[in-house]
Design a protein around this motif. Structure first.
Motif, PDB file in Angstrom:
ATOM      1  N   VAL A  37       0.866  -1.187   0.000  1.00  9.18           N
ATOM      2  CA  VAL A  37       0.000   0.000   0.000  1.00  9.18           C
ATOM      3  C   VAL A  37       0.901   1.235   0.000  1.00  9.18           C
ATOM      4  O   VAL A  37       1.634   1.477   0.954  1.00  9.18           O
ATOM      5  N   CYS A  38       0.856   2.000  -1.091  1.00  7.99           N
ATOM      6  CA  CYS A  38       1.760   3.137  -1.283  1.00  7.99           C
ATOM      7  C   CYS A  38       1.011   4.454  -1.117  1.00  7.99           C
ATOM      8  O   CYS A  38      -0.164   4.557  -1.469  1.00  7.99           O
ATOM      9  N   HIS A  39       1.725   5.461  -0.632  1.00  4.39           N
ATOM     10  CA  HIS A  39       1.085   6.776  -0.461  1.00  4.39           C
ATOM     11  C   HIS A  39       0.648   7.372  -1.794  1.00  4.39           C
ATOM     12  O   HIS A  39      -0.268   8.196  -1.843  1.00  4.39           O
ATOM     13  N   GLY A  61      -3.204  -0.996  -6.165  1.00  2.00           N
ATOM     14  CA  GLY A  61      -2.023  -1.808  -5.830  1.00  2.00           C
ATOM     15  C   GLY A  61      -1.016  -1.868  -6.958  1.00  2.00           C
ATOM     16  O   GLY A  61      -1.269  -2.494  -7.983  1.00  2.00           O
ATOM     17  N   HIS A  62       0.151  -1.182  -6.757  1.00  2.00           N
ATOM     18  CA  HIS A  62       1.203  -1.262  -7.771  1.00  2.00           C
ATOM     19  C   HIS A  62       2.459  -1.936  -7.240  1.00  2.00           C
ATOM     20  O   HIS A  62       3.502  -1.874  -7.869  1.00  2.00           O
ATOM     21  N   GLU A  63       2.353  -2.559  -6.054  1.00  2.00           N
ATOM     22  CA  GLU A  63       3.419  -3.431  -5.564  1.00  2.00           C
ATOM     23  C   GLU A  63       2.798  -4.814  -5.435  1.00  2.00           C
ATOM     24  O   GLU A  63       1.921  -5.015  -4.592  1.00  2.00           O
ATOM     25  N   THR A 152       9.415  -3.672  -4.639  1.00  4.39           N
ATOM     26  CA  THR A 152       9.141  -3.383  -6.050  1.00  4.39           C
ATOM     27  C   THR A 152       8.858  -1.894  -6.295  1.00  4.39           C
ATOM     28  O   THR A 152       8.897  -1.452  -7.439  1.00  4.39           O
ATOM     29  N   ASP A 153       8.572  -1.157  -5.216  1.00  2.00           N
ATOM     30  CA  ASP A 153       8.398   0.299  -5.353  1.00  2.00           C
ATOM     31  C   ASP A 153       9.101   1.005  -4.192  1.00  2.00           C
ATOM     32  O   ASP A 153      10.032   1.790  -4.408  1.00  2.00           O
ATOM     33  N   ALA A 154       8.723   0.689  -2.962  1.00  2.00           N
ATOM     34  CA  ALA A 154       9.334   1.361  -1.803  1.00  2.00           C
ATOM     35  C   ALA A 154      10.823   1.028  -1.690  1.00  2.00           C
ATOM     36  O   ALA A 154      11.558   1.697  -0.962  1.00  2.00           O
TER      37      ALA A 154
END
Ligand code: NAD
Ligand code: ZN
Ligand code: ZN
Length: 346
Positions: A37-39, A61-63, A152-154
């Protein structure tokens, strides 16, 4: 299947039941194990979705990490059951940037209507998701999918940002990290494992500063009106060789512009809308200012290898799929420590 969707401006994400997708030719169906869960999702729901014309409802959801459930026609190179992570910044695969694995800067994505999962295409917070090409899968091997999915993102985004500044982060140098959330707490660890720089981390609550200390920051500071002066003191008046802003709001961007040293790097990763005026006398002499987006496929492979060697460990808080709306509420309130990860299949 169950999925978490953003359905309309001004509303919270909701858990819905939708048909399970079928993989078309060249596509892969994943059974999702974990999704971060990304900001940025909050920014998407607060306006970017409308600005960018993302079609609603949008599965968020992009991770994503999961196991291969079915291969579309013509797909080779992966086996059913294999654990994989999804490389999110999908590009065309053929332009000059994509040819270098820099799909985050695909030259044709906009023209071809290619959008990342969760940021236009159906995302990872669902029991199943479609990945458009095996190019966008990275084998996880024996890495724990739940603790790895945020990489994968953070992980990838701070890694890409830090890599640019590695030549400056020599022994005796200083790196400043603004915002020790999902991305920032990974950045602190990467700075520690990849450089000899002294790391100064700033955030707005004691809980976040405690996490910063635990993951290796040498100094932690409350991000307030005194922060720039304190950083000047800590660096003998020189400032920091590199400043990474993982909030990107006006107060942090202001600090970033004040605490970078002559010839320093200022990297604004956060998308909080802060503006740093650049011009002679407005930033330190020959400071370089950039606002990067995500990272390359090759860098994701490097980040997973860094995790394998113990160079980074994401602090995760897990939620069942039904509680994803609560995870978003907590993220908005600033009370997630590390990264919230949804477990779509329990
Ligand atoms: P997060 O909410 O987990 O972390 C943000 C942190 O910043 C929090 O700990 C918060 O307390 C802190 N913060 C807020 N105001 C602050 C201030 N004035 N001073 C210091 N700290 C402050 O969010 P995240 O998921 O880690 O994302 C961080 C930012 O990066 C978001 O803006 C997100 O949209 C953006 N992002 C950008 C990219 C990119 O490719 N450029 C990729 C992923 C995320
Ligand atoms: Zn993100
Ligand atoms: Zn491309």
């Amino acid at each position: 299947m169950k999925a978490v969707q953003f359905t309309a401006p001004g509303t919270e994400p909701v858990v819905v039941d939708i048909p399970q997708p079928e993989p078309g030719p060249g596509e892969v169906l994943l059974r999702m194990t974990a999704a971060g869960v990304c900001h940025s999702d909050i920014a998407v729901m607060d306006g970017i979705a409308a600005e960018m014309g993302m079609r609603l409802p949008l599965t968020l959801g992009h991770e994503g990490a999961g196991t291969v459930a079915r291969l579309g026609d013509g797909v080779a190179g992966f086996e059913v059951g294999e654990p994989v992570a999804v490389y999110g910044p999908w590009g065309c695969g053929a332009c000059a940037k994509c040819a270098e694995g820099r799909e985050n800067y695909c030259l044709r994505a906009a023209e071809l209507g290619i959008q990342p999962p969760g940021l236009g295409a159906p995302g990872a917070i669902a029991e199943y998701m479609i990945v458009d090409d095996v190019r966008h899968l990275v084998p996880l091997g024996d890495l724990d999918p739940v603790r790895t999915v945020p990489l994968t993102d953070a992980g990838l985004t701070p890694y890409h940002a830090i890599k640019r500044s590695l030549p400056k982060l020599v022994p005796g140098s200083t790196a400043v990290v603004l915002g020790v959330g999902g991305l920032g707490h990974v950045a602190v660890q990467m700075l520690r494992s990849l450089t000899a720089a002294r790391v100064i981390a700033l955030d707005v609550t004691e809980e976040k500063l405690e996490l910063a200390r635990r993951v290796g920051a040498h100094e932690v500071l409350l991000s307030d009106g005194e922060a720039a002066a304190r950083i000047a003191d800590l660096t003998g008046g020189r400032g920091a060789e590199a400043v990474f802003d993982f909030a990107g709001v006006q107060p942090t961007v202001d600090i970033a512009g004040r605490v970078a040293m002559v010839e320093g790097d200022i990297t604004i990763v956060g998308i909080g809308g802060g503006v740093l005026p650049v011009g002679f006398g407005l930033v330190p002499y020959e400071a370089s200012v950039t606002a990067p987006y995500w990272g390359t496929r090759g860098e994701l492979i490097e980040v997973l290898d860094l995790a394998r060697s113990g160079g980074v460990e994401v602090h995760v808080e897990t939620f069942p799929l039904d509680e994803a709306p609560e995870a978003y509420r907590r993220l908005r309130a600033g009370t997630v420590n590390g990264r919230a990860v949804i477990l779509p299949n329990g």
